[in-house]
Design a protein around this motif. Sequence first.
Motif, short mmCIF file in Angstrom:
data_model
loop_
_atom_site.label_atom_id
_atom_site.label_comp_id
_atom_site.label_asym_id
_atom_site.label_seq_id
_atom_site.Cartn_x
_atom_site.Cartn_y
_atom_site.Cartn_z
N GLN A 305 1.89 2.57 -10.46
CA GLN A 305 2.47 3.57 -11.44
C GLN A 305 3.87 4.06 -10.28
OE1 GLN A 305 -0.05 6.56 -10.07
NE2 GLN A 305 -1.75 6.01 -11.37
N VAL A 306 4.04 3.82 -9.85
CA VAL A 306 5.56 4.68 -8.94
C VAL A 306 6.55 3.80 -9.44
CG1 VAL A 306 7.29 5.04 -7.24
CG2 VAL A 306 4.96 6.21 -7.36
N LEU A 307 6.25 1.99 -9.00
CA LEU A 307 6.62 1.35 -9.23
C LEU A 307 7.19 0.19 -10.40
CD1 LEU A 307 6.47 -0.85 -5.81
CD2 LEU A 307 8.43 0.91 -6.12
N GLU A 308 6.30 0.94 -11.62
CA GLU A 308 5.38 0.62 -12.72
C GLU A 308 5.81 -1.49 -12.81
OE1 GLU A 308 8.86 1.31 -15.14
OE2 GLU A 308 8.90 3.59 -14.76
N ASP A 309 4.71 -1.73 -12.00
CA ASP A 309 4.40 -2.82 -11.70
C ASP A 309 2.46 -2.69 -12.01
OD1 ASP A 309 3.72 -5.47 -11.58
OD2 ASP A 309 4.69 -5.97 -9.85
N ASP A 310 2.14 -3.24 -13.18
CA ASP A 310 0.17 -2.94 -13.41
C ASP A 310 -0.63 -4.24 -12.45
OD1 ASP A 310 0.18 -0.56 -14.09
OD2 ASP A 310 0.49 -1.29 -15.75
N LEU A 311 0.50 -5.68 -12.18
CA LEU A 311 -0.38 -6.57 -11.57
C LEU A 311 -0.01 -7.02 -9.67
CD1 LEU A 311 1.33 -8.97 -14.10
CD2 LEU A 311 -1.31 -7.98 -13.94
N LEU A 312 0.43 -5.34 -9.56
CA LEU A 312 0.79 -5.68 -8.31
C LEU A 312 -0.65 -5.67 -7.45
CD1 LEU A 312 3.23 -5.60 -5.57
CD2 LEU A 312 2.68 -3.52 -5.75
N ASP A 313 -0.87 -6.45 -6.48
CA ASP A 313 -2.10 -6.32 -5.62
C ASP A 313 -1.23 -6.07 -4.24
OD1 ASP A 313 -5.08 -6.82 -5.65
OD2 ASP A 313 -5.12 -8.76 -6.09
N THR A 314 -2.78 -6.27 -3.98
CA THR A 314 -2.74 -5.48 -2.10
C THR A 314 -2.69 -6.54 -1.40
OG1 THR A 314 -5.31 -6.62 -1.80
CG2 THR A 314 -4.89 -4.56 -1.56
N ASP A 315 -2.36 -7.87 -1.27
CA ASP A 315 -1.13 -9.46 -0.50
C ASP A 315 -0.17 -9.28 -1.22
OD1 ASP A 315 -2.23 -10.36 -2.97
OD2 ASP A 315 -3.48 -12.44 -2.62
N ASP A 316 0.62 -8.22 -2.07
CA ASP A 316 1.50 -8.77 -2.48
C ASP A 316 3.01 -7.54 -1.41
OD1 ASP A 316 1.36 -10.32 -4.35
OD2 ASP A 316 0.89 -8.76 -5.95
N THR A 317 4.02 -7.94 -1.43
CA THR A 317 4.59 -6.57 -0.79
C THR A 317 5.08 -6.12 -2.09
OG1 THR A 317 6.79 -8.23 -0.93
CG2 THR A 317 5.08 -8.23 0.08
N GLY A 353 4.43 -5.05 3.27
CA GLY A 353 3.10 -5.49 2.64
C GLY A 353 2.30 -4.21 1.50
N ILE A 354 0.85 -4.09 1.07
CA ILE A 354 0.28 -3.59 0.55
C ILE A 354 -0.57 -2.59 1.55
CG2 ILE A 354 -1.20 -2.54 -1.00
CD1 ILE A 354 1.36 -2.38 -2.60
N ASP A 355 -0.80 -3.85 2.45
CA ASP A 355 -1.77 -3.75 3.65
C ASP A 355 -1.32 -3.12 4.41
OD1 ASP A 355 -4.13 -4.63 1.79
OD2 ASP A 355 -3.61 -6.63 2.68
N ARG A 356 0.43 -3.46 5.08
CA ARG A 356 0.72 -2.95 6.20
C ARG A 356 1.34 -1.20 5.67
NH1 ARG A 356 0.85 -1.59 11.23
NH2 ARG A 356 3.40 -1.24 12.02
N LEU A 357 1.83 -1.09 4.28
CA LEU A 357 1.43 0.09 3.84
C LEU A 357 0.64 0.79 4.26
CD1 LEU A 357 3.30 2.39 2.55
CD2 LEU A 357 2.32 1.48 0.57
N TRP A 358 -1.18 0.41 3.77
CA TRP A 358 -2.17 1.22 3.67
C TRP A 358 -2.42 1.78 5.37
CZ3 TRP A 358 -5.18 4.14 2.71
CH2 TRP A 358 -6.98 4.19 3.33
N GLN A 359 -1.61 0.74 5.84
CA GLN A 359 -2.08 0.37 7.72
C GLN A 359 -1.43 1.78 7.99
OE1 GLN A 359 -1.37 -2.57 9.59
NE2 GLN A 359 -1.62 -1.36 11.83
N LEU A 360 -0.26 1.80 7.19
CA LEU A 360 0.81 3.34 7.92
C LEU A 360 0.30 4.34 7.72
CD1 LEU A 360 4.00 1.13 7.55
CD2 LEU A 360 3.35 1.55 9.55
N VAL A 361 0.01 4.32 6.35
CA VAL A 361 -0.15 5.70 5.93
C VAL A 361 -1.57 6.28 6.70
CG1 VAL A 361 -1.05 7.04 3.99
CG2 VAL A 361 0.78 5.80 3.83
N SER A 362 -2.39 5.30 6.74
CA SER A 362 -3.84 5.75 7.62
C SER A 362 -3.65 6.28 8.98
CB SER A 362 -4.59 4.26 7.34
OG SER A 362 -5.08 4.14 6.32
N GLU A 363 -3.11 5.91 9.01
CA GLU A 363 -2.29 6.20 10.89
C GLU A 363 -1.38 7.23 10.87
OE1 GLU A 363 -1.23 2.44 12.62
OE2 GLU A 363 -2.98 1.18 12.58
N GLY A 364 -1.07 7.53 9.83
CA GLY A 364 -0.20 8.25 10.01
C GLY A 364 1.75 7.94 10.92
#
Length: 384
Positions: A305-317, A353-364
């Motif tokens: 939503q923020v980047l306005e890219d509906d096709l972005l997936d978890t293996d993208d950056t 990457g999206i996965d790394r972002l998720w990791q950073l958010v999860s771990e704080g």
Amino acid sequence: MNTAYEASHFANNLDDEIRRLNAQVALFWPQEGDLLAQAGLRDGMSVLDIGCGPGHLIGLIKRRYPNCQVSGLERDPLLVTAAEQYLANEQLVDCQIFQGAAESPPLPESSFDFITMRLVLEHVSEPEVVLAAVRALLKPGGLLAVISNDFDFHLRTWPPVNALQPLYQAYCTARRDDGGDPTIGRRVPQLLQVAGYSLVFNRLEMAHNAELGDEPFLRAEGAGIPAQLVKSGYLAQAAFDELARDWKSMLDTPGHVISRQLWLAVGRNWVAEGAEVEAPSARQVKAAVDLPLPDRAALLTLVRQVLEDDLLDTDDTLSDAGIDSVSAIILQDAIKNLTSVEIPILTLLDNLGIDRLWQLVSEGSGAAGPAVQGSNGVTDEGEL
């Protein structure tokens, strides 16, 4: 709850005030309609306009999105009648008007995909309570778009009309005496967060006579409010006369400029997967609390939503979605509003990457170099 607006008392003449309200909506609609679309308004949604006045915004939304069901909520019975008459005259279907106050709306909870609230918050004494009550009307993931004045950034001209300043001071004093806040526009993003929304969109609207000409501004401003301020003792007659002379002199100047800004902020009724939809109490509204940590899919949705890219997936950056410094700031704010974890701007821009972002958010905790701040303000260092 106090309110600083009633159409029959706000200006000298009710019909003139209705025309002014309609002109205010029309002045910004060429840009505002596009901004609402960017914020998530789509055809087929259930839409509510709170403080709908005589209903002009309802008509504009319905014409742009013919498959939307568009309703209006208005507390002033005179404006309710005007809005109902407008809908009938324009033969707008799937539209209806409800009479009631924003802080206690007579509508079922979780009913709307998208709610607009235009030039309302500046007139209420407890905006946090209003925003909490409105949130209960939204479906999970629904959006509230708040369009607000800020009279420190109100109508400006070239050559400068110096007499506008005492007018604005008089108006602001009158509104504050009535319990409102005429500079609330700058506060709305934080007020949305306090009321339990996640901030997903924050923009300034600009209307300029180079694009629109003078006439839309003349219709939207008018003399009714300054005249009422003179009658009520907030503005001196001499200041009003000076304003009229300076205004005409400005209009007579070749190449003159008239511009005006509004603030538009959009909050999402964020509900974590599996969580129950529950409107916050007044006590909860008055103290900001951390929102629940989203799951990976919810975080991906937020980034899309923020980047306005509906096709972005978890293996993208994020770079794949074209993130830049501005969108990185917006994404940083959105993630922090949702999780209380602050990801450094440089980290977001570093081909994350999206996965790394998720990791950073999860771990704080953050990547080596720039660190991630948790809600306690303590900076933790991590490594890839």
